[in-house]
Design a protein around this motif. Sequence first.
Motif, PDB file in Angstrom:
ATOM      1  N   ARG A   1      29.493  15.570 -37.194  1.00  0.00           N
ATOM      2  CA  ARG A   1      28.735  16.670 -37.812  1.00  0.00           C
ATOM      3  C   ARG A   1      27.498  16.161 -38.548  1.00  0.00           C
ATOM      4  O   ARG A   1      26.701  16.942 -39.032  1.00  0.00           O
ATOM      5  N   MET A   2      27.355  14.848 -38.610  1.00  0.00           N
ATOM      6  CA  MET A   2      26.123  14.267 -39.187  1.00  0.00           C
ATOM      7  C   MET A   2      25.185  14.059 -38.000  1.00  0.00           C
ATOM      8  O   MET A   2      25.057  12.957 -37.458  1.00  0.00           O
ATOM      9  N   ASN A   3      24.575  15.163 -37.572  1.00  0.00           N
ATOM     10  CA  ASN A   3      23.944  15.163 -36.246  1.00  0.00           C
ATOM     11  C   ASN A   3      22.458  15.544 -36.272  1.00  0.00           C
ATOM     12  O   ASN A   3      21.979  16.227 -35.374  1.00  0.00           O
ATOM     13  N   LYS A   4      21.761  15.056 -37.293  1.00  0.00           N
ATOM     14  CA  LYS A   4      20.316  15.353 -37.373  1.00  0.00           C
ATOM     15  C   LYS A   4      19.484  14.198 -36.799  1.00  0.00           C
ATOM     16  O   LYS A   4      19.730  13.033 -37.123  1.00  0.00           O
ATOM     17  N   ILE A   5      18.484  14.574 -35.981  1.00  0.00           N
ATOM     18  CA  ILE A   5      17.465  13.584 -35.610  1.00  0.00           C
ATOM     19  C   ILE A   5      16.493  13.572 -36.794  1.00  0.00           C
ATOM     20  O   ILE A   5      15.831  14.574 -37.074  1.00  0.00           O
ATOM     21  N   ILE A   6      16.467  12.490 -37.522  1.00  0.00           N
ATOM     22  CA  ILE A   6      15.740  12.476 -38.800  1.00  0.00           C
ATOM     23  C   ILE A   6      14.233  12.319 -38.585  1.00  0.00           C
ATOM     24  O   ILE A   6      13.442  13.026 -39.181  1.00  0.00           O
ATOM     25  N   LYS A   7      13.851  11.406 -37.684  1.00  0.00           N
ATOM     26  CA  LYS A   7      12.406  11.180 -37.518  1.00  0.00           C
ATOM     27  C   LYS A   7      12.114  10.495 -36.183  1.00  0.00           C
ATOM     28  O   LYS A   7      12.807   9.546 -35.802  1.00  0.00           O
ATOM     29  N   ILE A   8      11.089  10.999 -35.500  1.00  0.00           N
ATOM     30  CA  ILE A   8      10.558  10.261 -34.342  1.00  0.00           C
ATOM     31  C   ILE A   8       9.164   9.802 -34.756  1.00  0.00           C
ATOM     32  O   ILE A   8       8.277  10.616 -35.007  1.00  0.00           O
ATOM     33  N   ASP A   9       9.010   8.499 -34.880  1.00  0.00           N
ATOM     34  CA  ASP A   9       7.791   7.907 -35.441  1.00  0.00           C
ATOM     35  C   ASP A   9       7.009   7.266 -34.289  1.00  0.00           C
ATOM     36  O   ASP A   9       7.266   6.118 -33.900  1.00  0.00           O
ATOM     37  N   GLU A  10       6.063   8.039 -33.740  1.00  0.00           N
ATOM     38  CA  GLU A  10       5.334   7.576 -32.548  1.00  0.00           C
ATOM     39  C   GLU A  10       4.397   6.411 -32.853  1.00  0.00           C
ATOM     40  O   GLU A  10       4.065   5.633 -31.973  1.00  0.00           O
ATOM     41  N   LYS A  11       3.930   6.323 -34.091  1.00  0.00           N
ATOM     42  CA  LYS A  11       3.015   5.238 -34.442  1.00  0.00           C
ATOM     43  C   LYS A  11       3.752   3.886 -34.369  1.00  0.00           C
ATOM     44  O   LYS A  11       3.298   2.944 -33.741  1.00  0.00           O
TER      45      LYS A  11
ATOM     46  N   VAL B   1      20.991   5.383 -37.968  1.00  0.00           N
ATOM     47  CA  VAL B   1      20.550   4.339 -37.041  1.00  0.00           C
ATOM     48  C   VAL B   1      19.069   4.537 -36.739  1.00  0.00           C
ATOM     49  O   VAL B   1      18.638   5.657 -36.482  1.00  0.00           O
ATOM     50  N   THR B   2      18.299   3.448 -36.739  1.00  0.00           N
ATOM     51  CA  THR B   2      16.910   3.515 -36.260  1.00  0.00           C
ATOM     52  C   THR B   2      16.779   2.596 -35.051  1.00  0.00           C
ATOM     53  O   THR B   2      17.128   1.409 -35.130  1.00  0.00           O
ATOM     54  N   VAL B   3      16.313   3.179 -33.943  1.00  0.00           N
ATOM     55  CA  VAL B   3      16.127   2.370 -32.722  1.00  0.00           C
ATOM     56  C   VAL B   3      14.654   2.367 -32.328  1.00  0.00           C
ATOM     57  O   VAL B   3      13.907   3.279 -32.669  1.00  0.00           O
ATOM     58  N   LYS B   4      14.289   1.350 -31.551  1.00  0.00           N
ATOM     59  CA  LYS B   4      12.925   1.285 -31.007  1.00  0.00           C
ATOM     60  C   LYS B   4      12.792   2.320 -29.897  1.00  0.00           C
ATOM     61  O   LYS B   4      13.803   2.652 -29.255  1.00  0.00           O
ATOM     62  N   VAL B   5      11.599   2.774 -29.645  1.00  0.00           N
ATOM     63  CA  VAL B   5      11.391   3.627 -28.472  1.00  0.00           C
ATOM     64  C   VAL B   5      10.245   3.056 -27.629  1.00  0.00           C
ATOM     65  O   VAL B   5       9.420   2.280 -28.131  1.00  0.00           O
ATOM     66  N   TYR B   6      10.253   3.457 -26.366  1.00  0.00           N
ATOM     67  CA  TYR B   6       9.281   2.932 -25.392  1.00  0.00           C
ATOM     68  C   TYR B   6       8.600   4.091 -24.671  1.00  0.00           C
ATOM     69  O   TYR B   6       9.140   5.203 -24.613  1.00  0.00           O
ATOM     70  N   LYS B   7       7.474   3.804 -24.042  1.00  0.00           N
ATOM     71  CA  LYS B   7       6.846   4.831 -23.212  1.00  0.00           C
ATOM     72  C   LYS B   7       7.709   5.059 -21.972  1.00  0.00           C
ATOM     73  O   LYS B   7       8.312   4.118 -21.441  1.00  0.00           O
ATOM     74  N   TYR B   8       7.746   6.308 -21.531  1.00  0.00           N
ATOM     75  CA  TYR B   8       8.622   6.687 -20.406  1.00  0.00           C
ATOM     76  C   TYR B   8       7.760   7.003 -19.191  1.00  0.00           C
ATOM     77  O   TYR B   8       6.921   7.915 -19.240  1.00  0.00           O
ATOM     78  N   PHE B   9       7.976   6.223 -18.093  1.00  0.00           N
ATOM     79  CA  PHE B   9       7.142   6.411 -16.892  1.00  0.00           C
ATOM     80  C   PHE B   9       8.036   6.614 -15.657  1.00  0.00           C
ATOM     81  O   PHE B   9       8.011   5.772 -14.753  1.00  0.00           O
ATOM     82  N   PRO B  10       8.835   7.659 -15.583  1.00  0.00           N
ATOM     83  CA  PRO B  10       9.767   7.771 -14.442  1.00  0.00           C
ATOM     84  C   PRO B  10       9.044   7.820 -13.104  1.00  0.00           C
ATOM     85  O   PRO B  10       9.615   7.438 -12.075  1.00  0.00           O
TER      86      PRO B  10
END
Length: 485
Positions: free
Chosen positions: A104-114, A219-228
């Motif tokens: 129930r702790m199910n919030k996406i807190i932040k997507i930090d594109e920079k 949890v904070t994870v890295k993100v990448y550009k998506y080029f399917p």
Amino acid sequence: MTLTRQTIVEGLTDLLGTERVITDAQVLKEYSHDRYKKYETIFGIYTTPIPAAVVRPKDTDQVSDVLTFLNENKINCVGRTGGTATEGGLETIVENSVVIDGSRMNKIIKIDEKNMLATTQCGVCLGELEDRLREQGLTTGHSPQSKPLAHMGGLVATRSIGQFSTLYGAIEDMVNGLEAVFPTGEITRIKNVPRRSCGPDIRHVIIGNEGAICFITEVTVKVYKYFPENNRFAAWALDDMSAGFDILREVMIEGYRPSVARLYDAQDGAQHSFDQFAPDQCVLMFMAEGNAHIANATAEGITDIVSKYDDCQPIEAKIIENWFNHLNWGPEKIAEERELIKKNKHIGFTTEVSGNWDCINTIYENALRRIQEEFPHMDDITMLGGHSSHSYQTGTNLYFVYDYDVKECKPEEEITKYHIPLNALIVEETLKAGGSMVHHHGIGKYRSGWTKEEHGSAYYILKGLKDQFDPNGIMNKGTIYPVEK
Ligand SMILES: Cc1cc2nc3c(=O)[nH]c(=O)nc-3n(C[C@H](O)[C@H](O)[C@H](O)COP(=O)(O)OP(=O)(O)OC[C@H]3O[C@@H](n4cnc5c(N)ncnc54)[C@H](O)[C@@H]3O)c2cc1C
């Protein structure tokens, strides 16, 4: 003084209120185990002690309050998020345990594109996070088969890995920062920086702890550009696994990083209908992805390597691409599988291990041979094979897959008659050859009997973590750390 079930529930209700403390009998039974297809539970039989309560905290402070209460009263606690564990990590083996359900702790807190970071609470489903990121042209690069079900907390707690690991790595390569609560109620946050040289990397006390040391809240994870649109598949049929391991090794040591690099033996491949285009053969497949320059160069480089091996015949890439795009498991597929298991009394399991290039084929051959020679119910086995699906500079993993008809035993005897001995033969052969007994499902309770052998003299360090952070031993007893007789 040991608290009764009733006083445990009263204490938790005082902290969280009634709606967050679940005592419904069916929920408690279902939260006493993990294997989503645990054979006995499919027949409505529950042999593990039923927990006193399941609590569903709304935030980190509530997790802290619950852990403080459980620690002061020496009550065993099992952390849980997506509930897709496969190795017994969710089993409540101690009477009157309490399950902390972080879903129930199910919030996406932040997507930090920079800074290319995504921060979530522990109960965010990876599939949901990926959908949100992909709308913004981003991805975590994490894609375990359980992506539609597993949550960020559990994925970190088990050191999970996804289908694109050869490019993006496993969860430990993705996690940047974390928040976790320790049994004393201490809340700790590890900050998000690209790298630092400030003592040991303390993220690794938390990543992979399987609820045996602390509860992960954020949890904070890295993100990448998506080029399917740049994805390039390639596949070949070949006669033996040994040559397939050689090719995987060459691809890796030449520096290529396809996102997918998989090798199936004929038996495992037939389960996926590969026998329709590669009868009695192994199948080797790759996917290159990312920026078009990199994806194209990777696909071409791999094709050059494979073309040197005479016995590799190309397979139409589209067939593999279609198959690959339907690999994930959602709730419907799991419900359907449970019905089939009940109807046919037929079930399949896996044991995943890893080894360096110089021993991986030995592990593959010896484990299969030993099962064939020593497993007493070989007549009940309907499929025995394996594949490699995650490769590294230094070696690869092996995913042994076995299916059997459950004959002449009660549902609750299935695990000791079939799964435990099959798992043991694979683990023993892997350790004997110098490999690791668990590649990505976590030790849970089913493999904790070998934890000391796995770690050898380094068990001193692992045990020190438990002694330091969980001296009362309330965190998920029997998981990772064997129960001392
Ligand atoms: C169909 C299917 C396919 C799968 N495919 C893959 C795959 O491709 N790759 C892979 O790595 N795994 C796979 N798994 C295994 C499983 O999905 C992973 O282990 C996953 O990481 C578990 O996440 P979860 O949220 O479901 O955790 P849970 O099942 O809830 O818990 C797993 C373990 O982590 C602990 N835990 C859970 N939440 C927390 C928390 N917040 N803090 C501390 N400890 C916690 C639990 O006590 C337990 O020991 C698969 C499982 C299924 C059923």
